[in-house]
Each structure stands twice: as structure tokens, then as C-alpha cells.
Scaffold this active site. Structure first.
Site, mmCIF file in Angstrom:
data_model
loop_
_atom_site.group_PDB
_atom_site.id
_atom_site.type_symbol
_atom_site.label_atom_id
_atom_site.label_comp_id
_atom_site.label_asym_id
_atom_site.label_seq_id
_atom_site.Cartn_x
_atom_site.Cartn_y
_atom_site.Cartn_z
ATOM 1 N N ARG A 237 0.845 -1.183 0.000
ATOM 2 C CA ARG A 237 0.000 0.000 0.000
ATOM 3 C C ARG A 237 0.885 1.239 0.000
ATOM 4 O O ARG A 237 1.945 1.264 0.633
ATOM 5 C CB ARG A 237 -0.927 0.031 1.226
ATOM 6 C CG ARG A 237 -2.074 -0.970 1.187
ATOM 7 C CD ARG A 237 -3.075 -0.617 0.091
ATOM 8 N NE ARG A 237 -4.256 -1.489 0.111
ATOM 9 C CZ ARG A 237 -4.370 -2.609 -0.585
ATOM 10 N NH1 ARG A 237 -3.357 -3.025 -1.330
ATOM 11 N NH2 ARG A 237 -5.497 -3.315 -0.539
ATOM 12 N N GLU A 266 -4.189 7.526 -4.418
ATOM 13 C CA GLU A 266 -4.490 6.868 -5.685
ATOM 14 C C GLU A 266 -5.846 7.344 -6.186
ATOM 15 O O GLU A 266 -6.790 7.403 -5.405
ATOM 16 C CB GLU A 266 -4.514 5.342 -5.503
ATOM 17 C CG GLU A 266 -3.152 4.752 -5.195
ATOM 18 C CD GLU A 266 -3.167 3.239 -5.116
ATOM 19 O OE1 GLU A 266 -4.244 2.631 -5.337
ATOM 20 O OE2 GLU A 266 -2.118 2.661 -4.814
ATOM 21 N N HIS A 285 -1.633 0.094 -9.728
ATOM 22 C CA HIS A 285 -2.244 -0.782 -8.720
ATOM 23 C C HIS A 285 -3.024 -1.920 -9.384
ATOM 24 O O HIS A 285 -4.207 -2.141 -9.115
ATOM 25 C CB HIS A 285 -3.158 0.014 -7.790
ATOM 26 C CG HIS A 285 -3.413 -0.691 -6.482
ATOM 27 N ND1 HIS A 285 -3.819 -0.031 -5.348
ATOM 28 C CD2 HIS A 285 -3.329 -2.012 -6.136
ATOM 29 C CE1 HIS A 285 -3.969 -0.905 -4.352
ATOM 30 N NE2 HIS A 285 -3.677 -2.109 -4.815
#
Length: 317
Positions: A237, A266, A285
Site C-alpha cells: 500500500r 491513488e 495498482h
């Protein structure tokens, strides 16, 4: 029992919905928007979902804390659920997850990033666009063989990374919250020895879960502790790394290169300074995507847990 599938990614979506509908006693609904979920929540017994930001998770948890709530089971198809952990899932709700379903694919992506920045593939792409044949490039190329590799976090993903790095001939050290011997690695250390381990590593791969204690686990002091020129890969993360400190370390050259599948926030804003840093490879991601095997494992974990929930058997694991 009424079970909803909400906001799932396209990964394994059809398999999950089809599998849920095969569970005896399950009435399955597919919900797309947050507003629709909030309206439907009082009539749901179970919910299959992925992690969302704390603000959205908080709205869901607020409804779940109201009197008369029926919902007793939540299954996350994402590897993390930190948005909901921060928002506070009611303690009497059974929470299950993918149990390593995506770990092999995420580990593969971690190795791809490690190889790409080590073999200078981003620079090769740039040279190809300008049709340059650069014979000076090999001077900065790095091999994994014989390298000291530190894996931060040793759950399902961390162990899959170690398997693949071992096949390349790396010497692997692990830092984890629950140290235990493992034949795959040379050394296993507690999280309190992170800085000492960073100082010995040629490359660092982050695979630890984001919690209150791991937020900015890799900050300015930890980056300063790294070997000069060390490479950093993050498939966990974005919040685990202090991004401002990383930008400074990349600009100074103290961190030689970074491969990042996750960032904070993000999506990464177009004006974020990380985009302009030297020797950075950023992917959006999607480390868990691309494997039919992972999709099947993910769907199987949903169906198995749904069947246990509907049957009243609960879940242990």
C-alpha cells in the site's frame, strides 16, 4: 439469505457472481453504486466487496451500526481492507478475505518491477522512442543473482516473493511482525530491526499490510538507513512509504530506483512530484490482475465462505 456483490473489480467478477448464485440458500444481488448499497444494506445478510477509501467505508459502517441490522458477514476480495478497518467494522460481523488468492500474481508483479528497474528497462524504452543505441547503459544494470534482497512483510505475498527471488539466486532477508524460521530465506528478523536490515539490502520489496502501526513505516530515517543506490519496490500500500521522503531520496540518488504499483493518494495526481523523479517505474495498482488461476482462487474463496455462512458453520482461518 440475501447476499450482495458490491463494487467488485472486473477481476473474477463473473466467476464470483456465478459461484455465489450456485450456493444453496443464497439470494444474490449485484450492486454498483455506493448510494444503492447504502439503501440496500438494511435488507442484506452478507456482503462481498473490495476495500474503498475510509470516507466511503465510513458511510457503510455508519449504516451497519444502526439498530436492527441484519448483515452478519463481509468478504473482501481485495488483499487489504484498511479503509474499513479505519472506519470501524462492527465487531459482531464475521469478516473473511481472499486468503492469499492473489499472492502468486502480486509476487510476479513485484519481481517484474524489480527486474525492470534493475535491468534499466524504463530507460531502454525511452532510448527506443528516440532511436538511440546506448552502449553506456550496461554500467547501471543490476542483477538479482547474489543480491541481498529484503522483503518487508512475510504473509502470503511476502512468501511468494521469496520463492521467486530465491529462484533468481538472491540472498533473502525477511522483516516481519511475527518472526519464524523459514527454509526459503537466510534470515528472519522482527520489525524492530527494520533499519538494520535496510542497511544491508541491495533491494527492498514491501509486502506488509497497511495498519496504524505500519503507516509511513518507510520514512525519511528508514530511507536514509538504506544502502546508497538501493532499489525499492512496493506492491503493498502506498501509505506504508512516506512519499515526500521517497521523492527526496530519489532526487538525491540515495535511492537508486523505485518500482511502485501503489502510491498515496491513488490515483496519483498528474502534478505529483513523484512522476518527475528519476528512475521511477509506476504501475496503476494492478499487481493482482492477469492470472486466470488467481481469479479462480479468488472466486473459490468467496463461494466457500458464502456456503459456510449460509449453512451457519462460520469460518475459521
Amino acid at each position: 439469505m440475501r447476499i450482495a456483490y458490491w463494487l467488485g473489480t472486473q477481476l473474477a467478477r463473473e466467476l464470483i457472481v456465478e459461484g455465489l448464485r450456485s450456493v444453496d440458500g443464497a439470494e444474490v444481488v449485484v450492486i454498483e453504486g455506493l448510494a444503492d448499497l447504502l439503501e440496500a444494506l438494511p435488507e442484506l445478510d452478507g456482503l462481498v466487496l473490495r476495500n474503498v477509501p475510509e470516507a466511503e467505508a465510513g458511510q457503510v459502517c455508519d449504516v451497519l451500526r444502526r439498530p436492527g441490522r441484519r448483515l452478519r458477514w463481509m468478504h473482501f476480495v481485495s488483499a487489504g481492507r484498511e479503509g474499513f478497518d479505519a472506519a470501524g467494522i462492527p465487531e459482531d460481523i464475521l469478516v473473511t478475505g481472499p486468503d492469499g488468492a492473489l499472492a502468486p500474481t502480486v509476487a510476479e508483479h513485484a519481481m517484474a518491477l524489480l527486474l525492470a528497474i534493475g535491468r534499466q528497462l524504463p530507460a531502454c524504452v525511452e532510448a527506443g522512442r528516440s532511436r538511440e543505441w546506448k552502449r553506456t547503459m550496461p554500467a547501471g544494470v543490476r542483477s538479482i543473482e547474489g543480491q541481498s534482497l529484503l522483503v518487508v512483510g512475510y504473509g502470503n505475498i511476502g512468501r511468494e516473493i521469496a520463492k521467486r527471488a530465491a529462484a533468481f539466486g538472491a540472498r533473502i532477508t525477511v522483516v516481519t511482525r511475527s518472526p519464524r524460521p523459514d527454509d526459503l530465506v537466510s534470515d528472519v528478523r522482527p520489525l524492530g530491526e527494520l533499519r538494520a536490515a535496510l542497511a544491508e539490502a541491495d533491494s527492498v520489496v514491501i509486502a506488509i499490510a497497511l495498519t496504524e502501526t505500519t503507516k509511513h513505516l518507510i520514512g525519511s530515517a528508514e530511507l536514509a538507513a538504506c544502502k546508497p543506490g538501493a532499489h525499492l519496490v512496493n506492491v503493498a500500500r502506498g501509505g506504508i512509504v512516506d512519499q515526500r521522503a521517497l521523492v527526496e531520496a530519489l532526487r538525491s540518488g540515495h535511492i537508486g530506483a523505485a518500482g511502485l504499483d501503489v502510491v498515496d493518494p491513488e490515483p496519483l495526481p498528474s502534478d505529483d512530484p513523484l512522476w518527475e523523479c528519476p528512475n521511477v517505474l509506476i504501475t496503476g495498482h494492478f499487481a493482482g490482475a492477469g492470472s486466470a488461476f488467481s481469479a479462480k482462487r479468488l472466486a473459490r474463496s468467496v463461494v466457500e465462505n458464502a456456503a459456510k455462512f449460509v449453512a451457519g458453520a462460520g469460518y475459521v482461518g
